[in-house]
Design a protein around this motif. Structure first.
Motif, PDB file in Angstrom:
ATOM      1  N   UNK A 128       5.045  -7.103  -0.599  1.00 49.20           N
ATOM      2  CA  UNK A 128       4.555  -7.725  -1.830  1.00 49.20           C
ATOM      3  C   UNK A 128       5.473  -8.862  -2.278  1.00 49.20           C
ATOM      4  N   UNK A 129       6.771  -8.653  -2.210  1.00 48.37           N
ATOM      5  CA  UNK A 129       7.722  -9.661  -2.688  1.00 48.37           C
ATOM      6  C   UNK A 129       7.626 -10.972  -1.923  1.00 48.37           C
ATOM      7  N   UNK A 130       7.084 -10.921  -0.701  1.00 48.62           N
ATOM      8  CA  UNK A 130       6.994 -12.123   0.128  1.00 48.62           C
ATOM      9  C   UNK A 130       5.977 -13.136  -0.389  1.00 48.62           C
ATOM     10  N   UNK A 131       5.172 -12.752  -1.371  1.00 51.92           N
ATOM     11  CA  UNK A 131       4.187 -13.719  -1.892  1.00 51.92           C
ATOM     12  C   UNK A 131       4.848 -14.785  -2.767  1.00 51.92           C
ATOM     13  N   UNK A 132       6.117 -14.612  -3.100  1.00 54.49           N
ATOM     14  CA  UNK A 132       6.820 -15.612  -3.911  1.00 54.49           C
ATOM     15  C   UNK A 132       6.677 -16.999  -3.274  1.00 54.49           C
ATOM     16  N   UNK A 133       6.218 -17.955  -4.080  1.00 57.50           N
ATOM     17  CA  UNK A 133       6.045 -19.326  -3.614  1.00 57.50           C
ATOM     18  C   UNK A 133       4.765 -19.571  -2.840  1.00 57.50           C
ATOM     19  N   UNK A 134       3.978 -18.528  -2.591  1.00 57.47           N
ATOM     20  CA  UNK A 134       2.744 -18.685  -1.811  1.00 57.47           C
ATOM     21  C   UNK A 134       1.564 -19.026  -2.724  1.00 57.47           C
ATOM     22  N   UNK A 209      -1.248  -6.220   3.715  1.00 61.17           N
ATOM     23  CA  UNK A 209       0.137  -5.967   3.310  1.00 61.17           C
ATOM     24  C   UNK A 209       0.256  -4.578   2.687  1.00 61.17           C
ATOM     25  N   UNK A 210       1.186  -3.742   3.158  1.00 63.64           N
ATOM     26  CA  UNK A 210       1.391  -2.426   2.528  1.00 63.64           C
ATOM     27  C   UNK A 210       1.812  -2.594   1.066  1.00 63.64           C
ATOM     28  N   UNK A 211       1.262  -1.757   0.219  1.00 64.90           N
ATOM     29  CA  UNK A 211       1.632  -1.747  -1.203  1.00 64.90           C
ATOM     30  C   UNK A 211       2.202  -0.369  -1.504  1.00 64.90           C
ATOM     31  N   UNK A 212       3.476  -0.213  -1.229  1.00 62.91           N
ATOM     32  CA  UNK A 212       4.166   1.053  -1.414  1.00 62.91           C
ATOM     33  C   UNK A 212       5.625   0.761  -1.721  1.00 62.91           C
ATOM     34  N   UNK A 243      -2.410   1.743   6.988  1.00 68.87           N
ATOM     35  CA  UNK A 243      -1.664   0.989   5.979  1.00 68.87           C
ATOM     36  C   UNK A 243      -1.813   1.701   4.629  1.00 68.87           C
ATOM     37  N   UNK A 244      -0.681   1.962   3.988  1.00 69.83           N
ATOM     38  CA  UNK A 244      -0.703   2.567   2.657  1.00 69.83           C
ATOM     39  C   UNK A 244      -0.804   1.470   1.606  1.00 69.83           C
ATOM     40  N   UNK A 245      -1.809   1.593   0.758  1.00 70.36           N
ATOM     41  CA  UNK A 245      -1.949   0.652  -0.346  1.00 70.36           C
ATOM     42  C   UNK A 245      -2.145   1.439  -1.641  1.00 70.36           C
ATOM     43  N   UNK A 246      -2.334   0.732  -2.705  1.00 70.20           N
ATOM     44  CA  UNK A 246      -2.240   1.320  -4.032  1.00 70.20           C
ATOM     45  C   UNK A 246      -3.413   0.823  -4.862  1.00 70.20           C
ATOM     46  N   UNK A 247      -3.892   1.643  -5.777  1.00 69.42           N
ATOM     47  CA  UNK A 247      -4.969   1.130  -6.604  1.00 69.42           C
ATOM     48  C   UNK A 247      -5.564   2.135  -7.547  1.00 69.42           C
ATOM     49  N   UNK A 248      -6.852   1.941  -7.793  1.00 70.19           N
ATOM     50  CA  UNK A 248      -7.542   2.674  -8.851  1.00 70.19           C
ATOM     51  C   UNK A 248      -8.771   3.374  -8.273  1.00 70.19           C
ATOM     52  N   UNK A 249      -9.687   3.704  -9.150  1.00 71.77           N
ATOM     53  CA  UNK A 249     -10.910   4.381  -8.749  1.00 71.77           C
ATOM     54  C   UNK A 249     -12.083   3.669  -9.418  1.00 71.77           C
ATOM     55  N   UNK A 250     -13.206   3.632  -8.739  1.00 74.30           N
ATOM     56  CA  UNK A 250     -14.403   3.041  -9.325  1.00 74.30           C
ATOM     57  C   UNK A 250     -15.122   4.072 -10.185  1.00 74.30           C
TER      58      UNK A 250
END
Length: 314
Positions: A128-134, A209-212, A243-250
């Motif tokens: 996630x941190x790699x999005x800096x400047x993108x 991208x993994x979000x963990x 890939x582990x990611x993070x989120x919500x529920x519909x």
């Protein structure tokens, strides 16, 4: 002849009366390439085909925040929304600070809806941190995607106005921007196997991208509407490992303005045709009875609660 004419006229009037007696309701969804739109359409078809005196139509909208505000204003009758947005609306938080929707109610809990961070492989983003400047699309104003992304950025100490080059287009438009090289990454809150991400993975070399890690674990611990999810390897072209990611529920939602009998009829119709409902989209295939009543964000509508109790699910 006169009697025949009178009989035909009476028959036509009865038919017209029956048609006009139906309640016409509108479901707010999201972009047409996401999961909300086909799920809303599936619900409408099941209820309409059941011939229970309701006619449901589907409207493509700007997303979760828009949908709840539109229901609050009486412009939509039902809507799909992310569990975090529902929770915040019911509790007067974030985008609903000072303007809570205490009449908001849950009709059905649905599928996990994790946040996907999709990047072109050439962008060199692996965390996630790699999005800096993108150049990153964070979702349009009024969308649940943007709501979740801003919460994550806040936890990381990111400023979307200075730490990235932020785009704010609707989720359905973002894959084309990536395909044309106008952005490096986009966020998309969508059920696993979403068509838009499957499509871009067939034309571009992408990274999911993994979000963990600690920041995401802190969000899951702090807020009841967040959870981790695993995207199985092979779900998207070129993403071969889990890939582990993070989120919500519909969630399928309404307000207390919709009466108990109407909501009971909608939920009962879906439960009676559950296999057809599950077959609508890969994201719905693994729905369980628990899915309908857990992680709701707002209380169940009395009509939904009655339907679930009758089905032995409460």
């Amino acid at each position: 002849m006169k009697r025949l004419f009178i009989g035909l006229l009476a028959s036509l009037l009865v038919g017209a009366s029956s048609a006009f007696a139906q309640d016409f309701l509108t479901i707010g969804t999201g972009g047409v390439t996401g999961v909300y739109y086909p799920v809303g359409g599936a619900t409408a078809k099941i209820v309409n085909d059941a011939d229970v005196g309701l006619r449901l139509t589907v409207e493509s909208t700007g997303g979760s925040v828009f949908n709840i505000k539109a229901m609050q204003a009486g412009q939509l009758d039902l809507a799909l929304a992310q569990s975090d947005v529902v929770y915040q609306a019911f509790n007067s938080q974030e985008a609903f600070d000072g303007d809570g929707v205490d009449q908001l109610r849950t009709v059905m809990g649905l599928h996990p809806e994790p946040l996907h961070l999709v990047c072109d492989a050439s962008a060199g983003v692996s965390t996630f941190s790699d999005i800096a400047g993108k150049r990153v699309n964070i979702g349009n104003p009024g969308s649940g995607i943007r709501n979740t992304v801003l919460a994550v950025m806040d936890k990381f100490g990111f400023d979307p106005d200075s730490d990235i080059v932020a785009e704010s287009v609707r989720a359905a438009e973002a894959p084309d921007l990536l395909r044309d090289g106008r952005i490096d990454c986009f966020f998309y809150t969508v059920g696993i196997g979403g068509a838009a991400i499957q499509d871009i993975s067939t034309t571009n070399d992408i990274v999911l991208v993994p979000l963990e890690g600690a920041e995401f674990e802190a969000l899951v611990d702090e807020f009841p509407y967040y959870a981790f999810a695993t995207v199985p390897g092979g779900t998207y072209n070129g993403v071969d490992e889990d890939v582990t990611i993070f989120g919500v529920k519909a969630l399928f939602t309404t307000t207390t303005d919709l009466d108990e009998e109407t909501v009971y009829t909608i939920v009962s119709s879906v439960l009676a045709n559950l296999e057809d409902f599950q077959a609508t989209h890969p994201a719905l295939r693994n729905l369980t009875p628990e899915s309908f009543i857990q992680g709701l964000g707002a209380p169940l509508h009395p009509g939904a609660e009655r339907a679930y109790a009758e089905a032995g699910m409460m």
